[in-house]
Design a protein around this motif. Structure first.
Motif, PDB file in Angstrom:
ATOM      1  N   ASP A 179     -62.766  84.717 -91.854  1.00 21.58           N
ATOM      2  CA  ASP A 179     -64.065  85.335 -92.079  1.00 21.58           C
ATOM      3  C   ASP A 179     -63.676  86.186 -93.694  1.00 21.58           C
ATOM      4  O   ASP A 179     -63.108  87.318 -93.497  1.00 21.58           O
ATOM      5  CB  ASP A 179     -64.497  86.370 -91.048  1.00 21.58           C
ATOM      6  CG  ASP A 179     -65.922  86.811 -91.224  1.00 21.58           C
ATOM      7  OD1 ASP A 179     -66.062  87.641 -92.233  1.00 21.58           O
ATOM      8  OD2 ASP A 179     -66.632  86.866 -90.211  1.00 21.58           O
ATOM      9  N   HIS A 182     -64.475  90.121 -93.308  1.00 21.56           N
ATOM     10  CA  HIS A 182     -63.560  90.660 -92.372  1.00 21.56           C
ATOM     11  C   HIS A 182     -62.159  90.957 -93.137  1.00 21.56           C
ATOM     12  O   HIS A 182     -61.333  91.802 -93.055  1.00 21.56           O
ATOM     13  CB  HIS A 182     -63.185  89.902 -90.947  1.00 21.56           C
ATOM     14  CG  HIS A 182     -64.351  89.747 -90.217  1.00 21.56           C
ATOM     15  ND1 HIS A 182     -64.463  88.975 -89.099  1.00 21.56           N
ATOM     16  CD2 HIS A 182     -65.679  90.281 -90.286  1.00 21.56           C
ATOM     17  CE1 HIS A 182     -65.670  89.454 -88.352  1.00 21.56           C
ATOM     18  NE2 HIS A 182     -66.444  90.139 -89.360  1.00 21.56           N
ATOM     19  N   ASP A 227     -66.774  96.093 -91.295  1.00 23.12           N
ATOM     20  CA  ASP A 227     -67.363  94.900 -90.776  1.00 23.12           C
ATOM     21  C   ASP A 227     -68.827  94.944 -90.981  1.00 23.12           C
ATOM     22  O   ASP A 227     -69.481  94.984 -89.718  1.00 23.12           O
ATOM     23  CB  ASP A 227     -67.155  94.647 -89.228  1.00 23.12           C
ATOM     24  CG  ASP A 227     -67.541  93.048 -88.824  1.00 23.12           C
ATOM     25  OD1 ASP A 227     -68.011  92.447 -89.667  1.00 23.12           O
ATOM     26  OD2 ASP A 227     -67.236  93.228 -87.504  1.00 23.12           O
ATOM     27  N   HIS A 229     -71.806  92.987 -93.012  1.00 28.52           N
ATOM     28  CA  HIS A 229     -71.944  91.872 -93.802  1.00 28.52           C
ATOM     29  C   HIS A 229     -73.208  92.028 -94.621  1.00 28.52           C
ATOM     30  O   HIS A 229     -74.036  92.674 -94.372  1.00 28.52           O
ATOM     31  CB  HIS A 229     -72.497  90.420 -92.773  1.00 28.52           C
ATOM     32  CG  HIS A 229     -71.486  90.123 -92.075  1.00 28.52           C
ATOM     33  ND1 HIS A 229     -71.439  88.936 -91.120  1.00 28.52           N
ATOM     34  CD2 HIS A 229     -70.194  90.741 -91.634  1.00 28.52           C
ATOM     35  CE1 HIS A 229     -70.191  89.024 -90.186  1.00 28.52           C
ATOM     36  NE2 HIS A 229     -69.473  89.932 -90.519  1.00 28.52           N
TER      37      HIS A 229
HETATM   38 ZN    ZN Z   1     -68.238  90.439 -88.830  1.00 30.76          ZN
END
Ligand code: ZN
Ligand code: FE
Ligand code: FE
Length: 286
Positions: A179, A182, A227, A229
């Protein structure tokens, strides 16, 4: 071929067929679904998901693979509350079966949180759980997601993920879900020095272990462990580095999934629109 799509919903009445139709409407050639609400364990019986119609729809639109994400409440790293661990093991076994029944071989899992017991204890508990889950012979891999390190999350470094591999007997069934938000929030310099991300990743885990990528921008600076987005090109990673990742040779044919936020289209933010059609087309540009 670049395989790119987004997470999509699974709602009444069309359920999984509706998920595929939603992905098609974005111009996607892959997708990610949760088998139900990510926050709970209520699941619609498989017979009602319209799986066959969904598969026909995928064939008609050149979608040859998709991935499933396990719900957030599974925490196999919880060594403090045995009932949470037990629920996680049992629910994960049933999620693997659902994933295969729907036609995917990749289930994405958050490694979990050690809830104060320390990452060593958390990792040991997680590997104990994965050993139990993977002994049930199901034709499905578990892709451990790279985490931002918020709260007591484990899996924020490549070394921690490697230790999970080391503790799992059937680790040929483990993969990684990379990710970008992340990784950036965990402190890897994906913007300023991508080689300092890929070189250690390849040495510690192996590039061939990446079975899925989550392509997200981030609202916060590198190393923030937040975290949150952001939409592509509207965060602190930016379009350039994300576009580069999408076009890396190593990720040819690997599903890439957008988990960017929906965009408010009225001033009060009540009405929202999915950004995925635009973001998919923009990232696909040469
Ligand atoms: Zn996330
Ligand atoms: Fe996730
Ligand atoms: Fe993700």
């Amino acid at each position: 071929m670049i395989k790119i799509g987004s997470h999509v919903g699974m709602n009444m009445p069309n359920l999984f067929l509706g998920s595929v139709q939603e992905a098609v409407s974005y111009g996607a050639n892959t997708l990610m679904v949760y088998t139900g609400a990510p926050q709970n364990t209520r699941r619609t019986p498989l017979e009602k998901l319209r799986i066959e119609e969904a598969q026909t729809c995928m064939q008609n639109h050149q979608i040859d693979s998709f991935v499933v994400h396990a719900p957030y409440l599974i925490n196999l790293a919880n060594s403090v509350k045995p009932e949470i661990f037990r629920l996680g093991v049992e629910f994960l076994i049933s999620e693997l079966q659902r994933t295969v029944a729907m036609g995917s071989h990749t289930l994405i899992l958050h490694p979990g949180s050690h809830v104060g017991a320390g990452s060593d204890t958390g990792i040991n508990k997680l590997t104990e759980g994965l050993n139990e889950v993977l002994s049930a012979s199901v034709d499905c891999n578990i892709a451990l997601e790279t985490m931002s390190g918020k709260g007591s999350e484990i899996g924020q470094t490549f070394e921690e993920l490697a230790r999970i591999y080391d503790g799992v007997k059937q680790n040929e069934k483990l993969r990684v879900c990379f990710d970008t938000c992340h990784i950036h929030d965990a402190g890897y310099p994906i913007v300023t020095d991508p080689d300092a991300v890929w070189t250690p990743f390849d040495r510690i885990l192996g590039m061939d272990q990446i079975a899925v990528l989550h392509i997200n921008d981030s609202l916060n600076p590198c190393g923030s462990h937040k975290d949150r987005h952001a939409n592509i090109g509207h965060g602190m990673i930016g379009y350039g580095p994300l576009h580069e990742i999408v076009h890396m040779k190593a990720f040819d044919n690997i599903p890439m999934i957008l988990e960017t936020p929906w965009i408010a289209v009225d001033p009060k933010g009540k009405e929202k629109q999915a950004p995925y059609q635009r973001e998919i087309a923009w990232l696909r540009e040469p």
